[in-house]
Design an enzyme around this catalytic site. Structure first.
Site, PDB file in Angstrom:
ATOM      1  N   SER A   1     -55.380 -77.655  88.643  1.00 56.12           N
ATOM      2  CA  SER A   1     -55.144 -77.074  87.324  1.00 56.12           C
ATOM      3  C   SER A   1     -56.454 -76.556  86.756  1.00 56.12           C
ATOM      4  O   SER A   1     -57.396 -77.318  86.536  1.00 56.12           O
ATOM      5  CB  SER A   1     -54.551 -78.123  86.383  1.00 56.12           C
ATOM      6  OG  SER A   1     -54.625 -77.631  85.056  1.00 56.12           O
TER       7      SER A   1
ATOM      8  N   HIS B   1     -52.798 -73.759  89.642  1.00 58.50           N
ATOM      9  CA  HIS B   1     -51.916 -74.147  88.539  1.00 58.50           C
ATOM     10  C   HIS B   1     -52.551 -73.678  87.229  1.00 58.50           C
ATOM     11  O   HIS B   1     -53.696 -74.014  86.920  1.00 58.50           O
ATOM     12  CB  HIS B   1     -51.729 -75.667  88.541  1.00 58.50           C
ATOM     13  CG  HIS B   1     -50.740 -76.156  87.534  1.00 58.50           C
ATOM     14  ND1 HIS B   1     -49.384 -76.163  87.756  1.00 58.50           N
ATOM     15  CD2 HIS B   1     -50.913 -76.662  86.282  1.00 58.50           C
ATOM     16  CE1 HIS B   1     -48.760 -76.647  86.693  1.00 58.50           C
ATOM     17  NE2 HIS B   1     -49.665 -76.958  85.774  1.00 58.50           N
TER      18      HIS B   1
ATOM     19  N   ASP C   1     -52.080 -73.374  83.059  1.00 59.81           N
ATOM     20  CA  ASP C   1     -51.383 -73.947  81.914  1.00 59.81           C
ATOM     21  C   ASP C   1     -51.482 -73.059  80.688  1.00 59.81           C
ATOM     22  O   ASP C   1     -52.553 -72.936  80.089  1.00 59.81           O
ATOM     23  CB  ASP C   1     -51.983 -75.321  81.595  1.00 59.81           C
ATOM     24  CG  ASP C   1     -51.675 -76.333  82.684  1.00 59.81           C
ATOM     25  OD1 ASP C   1     -50.487 -76.628  82.891  1.00 59.81           O
ATOM     26  OD2 ASP C   1     -52.626 -76.810  83.336  1.00 59.81           O
TER      27      ASP C   1
ATOM     28  N   MET D   1     -50.507 -72.520  76.881  1.00 63.16           N
ATOM     29  CA  MET D   1     -50.065 -73.286  75.695  1.00 63.16           C
ATOM     30  C   MET D   1     -50.167 -72.417  74.451  1.00 63.16           C
ATOM     31  O   MET D   1     -51.120 -71.650  74.306  1.00 63.16           O
ATOM     32  CB  MET D   1     -50.943 -74.530  75.522  1.00 63.16           C
ATOM     33  CG  MET D   1     -51.002 -75.418  76.756  1.00 63.16           C
ATOM     34  SD  MET D   1     -51.899 -76.938  76.429  1.00 63.16           S
ATOM     35  CE  MET D   1     -52.084 -77.575  78.094  1.00 63.16           C
TER      36      MET D   1
ATOM     37  N   HIS E   1     -47.470 -72.501  84.461  1.00 67.84           N
ATOM     38  CA  HIS E   1     -46.729 -73.509  83.694  1.00 67.84           C
ATOM     39  C   HIS E   1     -46.763 -73.123  82.220  1.00 67.84           C
ATOM     40  O   HIS E   1     -47.797 -73.217  81.564  1.00 67.84           O
ATOM     41  CB  HIS E   1     -47.406 -74.878  83.949  1.00 67.84           C
ATOM     42  CG  HIS E   1     -46.860 -76.005  83.133  1.00 67.84           C
ATOM     43  ND1 HIS E   1     -47.490 -77.241  83.071  1.00 67.84           N
ATOM     44  CD2 HIS E   1     -45.747 -76.121  82.358  1.00 67.84           C
ATOM     45  CE1 HIS E   1     -46.786 -78.048  82.287  1.00 67.84           C
ATOM     46  NE2 HIS E   1     -45.740 -77.397  81.832  1.00 67.84           N
TER      47      HIS E   1
ATOM     48  N   MET F   1     -46.069 -73.649  78.453  1.00 69.07           N
ATOM     49  CA  MET F   1     -45.768 -74.618  77.398  1.00 69.07           C
ATOM     50  C   MET F   1     -45.713 -73.829  76.100  1.00 69.07           C
ATOM     51  O   MET F   1     -46.571 -73.951  75.219  1.00 69.07           O
ATOM     52  CB  MET F   1     -46.854 -75.707  77.373  1.00 69.07           C
ATOM     53  CG  MET F   1     -46.695 -76.715  78.502  1.00 69.07           C
ATOM     54  SD  MET F   1     -48.227 -77.561  78.929  1.00 69.07           S
ATOM     55  CE  MET F   1     -48.892 -76.371  80.087  1.00 69.07           C
TER      56      MET F   1
ATOM     57  N   MET G   1     -43.301 -83.882  84.191  1.00 65.01           N
ATOM     58  CA  MET G   1     -44.533 -84.181  83.458  1.00 65.01           C
ATOM     59  C   MET G   1     -44.771 -85.689  83.492  1.00 65.01           C
ATOM     60  O   MET G   1     -43.915 -86.473  83.069  1.00 65.01           O
ATOM     61  CB  MET G   1     -44.420 -83.724  81.992  1.00 65.01           C
ATOM     62  CG  MET G   1     -44.536 -82.220  81.769  1.00 65.01           C
ATOM     63  SD  MET G   1     -45.957 -81.430  82.542  1.00 65.01           S
ATOM     64  CE  MET G   1     -47.333 -82.285  81.774  1.00 65.01           C
TER      65      MET G   1
ATOM     66  N   GLY H   1     -50.056 -80.883  76.915  1.00 65.40           N
ATOM     67  CA  GLY H   1     -50.958 -80.440  75.857  1.00 65.40           C
ATOM     68  C   GLY H   1     -52.426 -80.556  76.220  1.00 65.40           C
ATOM     69  O   GLY H   1     -53.228 -79.720  75.811  1.00 65.40           O
ATOM     70  N   PHE H   2     -52.759 -81.578  76.985  1.00 61.81           N
ATOM     71  CA  PHE H   2     -54.177 -81.811  77.282  1.00 61.81           C
ATOM     72  C   PHE H   2     -54.376 -82.336  78.699  1.00 61.81           C
ATOM     73  O   PHE H   2     -53.494 -83.016  79.232  1.00 61.81           O
ATOM     74  CB  PHE H   2     -54.762 -82.830  76.289  1.00 61.81           C
ATOM     75  CG  PHE H   2     -54.600 -82.403  74.861  1.00 61.81           C
ATOM     76  CD1 PHE H   2     -55.521 -81.542  74.268  1.00 61.81           C
ATOM     77  CD2 PHE H   2     -53.501 -82.835  74.106  1.00 61.81           C
ATOM     78  CE1 PHE H   2     -55.339 -81.130  72.954  1.00 61.81           C
ATOM     79  CE2 PHE H   2     -53.324 -82.416  72.790  1.00 61.81           C
ATOM     80  CZ  PHE H   2     -54.254 -81.558  72.207  1.00 61.81           C
ATOM     81  N   GLY H   3     -55.533 -82.043  79.251  1.00 65.25           N
ATOM     82  CA  GLY H   3     -55.911 -82.623  80.539  1.00 65.25           C
ATOM     83  C   GLY H   3     -56.493 -84.013  80.319  1.00 65.25           C
ATOM     84  O   GLY H   3     -56.750 -84.417  79.177  1.00 65.25           O
ATOM     85  N   GLY H   4     -56.671 -84.744  81.397  1.00 61.25           N
ATOM     86  CA  GLY H   4     -57.375 -86.025  81.333  1.00 61.25           C
ATOM     87  C   GLY H   4     -56.628 -87.179  80.697  1.00 61.25           C
ATOM     88  O   GLY H   4     -57.251 -88.150  80.269  1.00 61.25           O
TER      89      GLY H   4
ATOM     90  N   ASP I   1     -47.206 -83.446  87.400  1.00 66.94           N
ATOM     91  CA  ASP I   1     -48.341 -82.894  86.654  1.00 66.94           C
ATOM     92  C   ASP I   1     -48.769 -83.840  85.538  1.00 66.94           C
ATOM     93  O   ASP I   1     -47.982 -84.140  84.632  1.00 66.94           O
ATOM     94  CB  ASP I   1     -47.873 -81.538  86.062  1.00 66.94           C
ATOM     95  CG  ASP I   1     -48.953 -80.793  85.309  1.00 66.94           C
ATOM     96  OD1 ASP I   1     -50.125 -81.217  85.346  1.00 66.94           O
ATOM     97  OD2 ASP I   1     -48.611 -79.770  84.690  1.00 66.94           O
ATOM     98  N   GLY I   2     -50.020 -84.284  85.605  1.00 74.59           N
ATOM     99  CA  GLY I   2     -50.594 -85.109  84.542  1.00 74.59           C
ATOM    100  C   GLY I   2     -51.074 -86.463  85.046  1.00 74.59           C
ATOM    101  O   GLY I   2     -50.285 -87.258  85.548  1.00 74.59           O
ATOM    102  N   GLY I   3     -52.375 -86.693  84.938  1.00 77.19           N
ATOM    103  CA  GLY I   3     -52.924 -87.999  85.316  1.00 77.19           C
ATOM    104  C   GLY I   3     -52.882 -88.313  86.803  1.00 77.19           C
ATOM    105  O   GLY I   3     -53.006 -89.477  87.191  1.00 77.19           O
TER     106      GLY I   3
ATOM    107  N   GLY J   1     -56.063 -81.801  87.499  1.00 77.09           N
ATOM    108  CA  GLY J   1     -57.099 -81.086  86.766  1.00 77.09           C
ATOM    109  C   GLY J   1     -58.363 -81.904  86.685  1.00 77.09           C
ATOM    110  O   GLY J   1     -59.337 -81.693  87.411  1.00 77.09           O
TER     111      GLY J   1
HETATM  112  C1  DX5 Z   1     -51.083 -80.820  80.719  1.00 73.05           C
HETATM  113  C2  DX5 Z   1     -51.056 -79.756  81.792  1.00 73.05           C
HETATM  114  C3  DX5 Z   1     -51.636 -80.216  83.074  1.00 73.05           C
HETATM  115  C4  DX5 Z   1     -53.062 -80.656  83.003  1.00 73.05           C
HETATM  116  C5  DX5 Z   1     -53.198 -81.791  83.951  1.00 73.05           C
HETATM  117  O1  DX5 Z   1     -50.295 -80.423  79.648  1.00 73.05           O
HETATM  118  O2  DX5 Z   1     -49.739 -79.343  82.051  1.00 73.05           O
HETATM  119  O3  DX5 Z   1     -51.472 -79.244  84.098  1.00 73.05           O
HETATM  120  O4  DX5 Z   1     -53.993 -79.667  83.327  1.00 73.05           O
HETATM  121  O5  DX5 Z   1     -54.462 -82.302  83.798  1.00 73.05           O
HETATM  122  P1  DX5 Z   1     -54.875 -83.710  84.391  1.00 73.05           P
HETATM  123  O6  DX5 Z   1     -54.709 -83.628  85.886  1.00 73.05           O
HETATM  124  O7  DX5 Z   1     -56.304 -83.802  83.973  1.00 73.05           O
HETATM  125  O8  DX5 Z   1     -54.000 -84.753  83.774  1.00 73.05           O
HETATM  126 ZN    ZN Z   2     -49.447 -78.029  83.931  1.00 72.20          ZN
END
Ligand code: DX5
Ligand code: ZN
Length: 215
Positions: A8, A33, A35, A37, A66, A68, A137, A142-145, A175-177, A197
């Site tokens: 991502s 990937h 994102d 938003m 993706h 959002m 999900m 909304g956010f990475g990490g 996707d996510g974490g 990501g």
């Molecule tokens: C979150 C995004 C993800 C995000 C994942 O809303 O859809 O694609 O980049 O990031 P990580 O891998 O850091 O959780």
């Molecule tokens: Zn995503």
């Protein structure tokens, strides 16, 4: 099928976007990937067509976009023109899911549907045969990490059952974490595509981390 890895770009260094894209080109990653938003569907704003076009100019792998955003159907054609190969929309953001899936496919893209952590996989019972990819999900978008939600594993199991029951060809993406610890378990549960990501871009050797996620 061996699983795919989709880095991502959300966590990439946008000051060096071209180099980041080239790093992914040279890695064992399968897709990019991206994102998108809108600050309405999710409490964050990222990027749109212009950045996707730049990525598409340098990328030599498919773009997994993706969305959002609310009312995504207003922009399907523009995302296709920007270079999207797979276009995924949030189940919670649309009224006419079936129509939107058909519209994405008619534009020549693969159609994906994304489920938020609170959305049961059973809502796809009547559309799963038309869907190319289901993105589960494993954090709130909304956010990475963010931290991986453990309930995801049982959702994957239920989605796998639905796909088999309906003889669908849909791929399962998470996707996510996603990190090096939970990735092997996710693969064991039947995930086809891992998005990552933070795990990749905050590591000291992103290309090596991508290659480890591929193993
Ligand atoms: C979150 C995004 C993800 C995000 C994942 O809303 O859809 O694609 O980049 O990031 P990580 O891998 O850091 O959780
Ligand atoms: Zn995503």
């Amino acid at each position: 099928m061996t699983h795919l890895v989709a880095p991502s770009l959300l966590s990439a260094d946008f000051g060096q976007l071209k180099q980041e894209v080239e790093m992914i080109n040279n890695s064992q990653a399968d897709w990019f990937h991206l994102d998108v938003m809108d600050g309405v569907f999710v409490p964050n704003i990222t990027f749109g067509f212009q950045i996707i076009k730049v990525v598409n100019e340098y990328a030599n792998k498919p773009l997994d976009v993706h969305l959002m955003i609310v009312q995504p159907e207003r922009y399907f054609e523009q995302f296709r023109d920007a270079g999207a190969d797979i276009l995924s929309i949030q189940y919670e953001a649309v009224t006419h899911l079936h129509r939107n899936i058909q519209a994405i496919k008619e534009l020549g893209m693969k159609a994906g549907v994304v489920l938020n952590p609170h959305t049961n996989v059973s809502v796809l019972e009547d559309t799963i045969s038309d869907i190319d990819l289901v993105l589960i999900m494993s954090v709130n978008p909304g956010f990475g990490g963010q931290k991986f939600i453990e309930n995801t594993y049982q959702k994957i199991t239920r989605l796998k059952e639905l796909i088999l029951k309906k003889k669908s060809n849909a791929l399962i993406e998470v996707d996510g974490g996603v990190n090096l610890e939970n990735a092997p378990k996710l693969i064991k549960y039947g995930v086809d595509v891992l998005v990552a990501g933070n795990t990749i871009f905050s590591s000291s050797d992103p290309m090596e981390t991508i290659n480890l996620l591929k193993k």
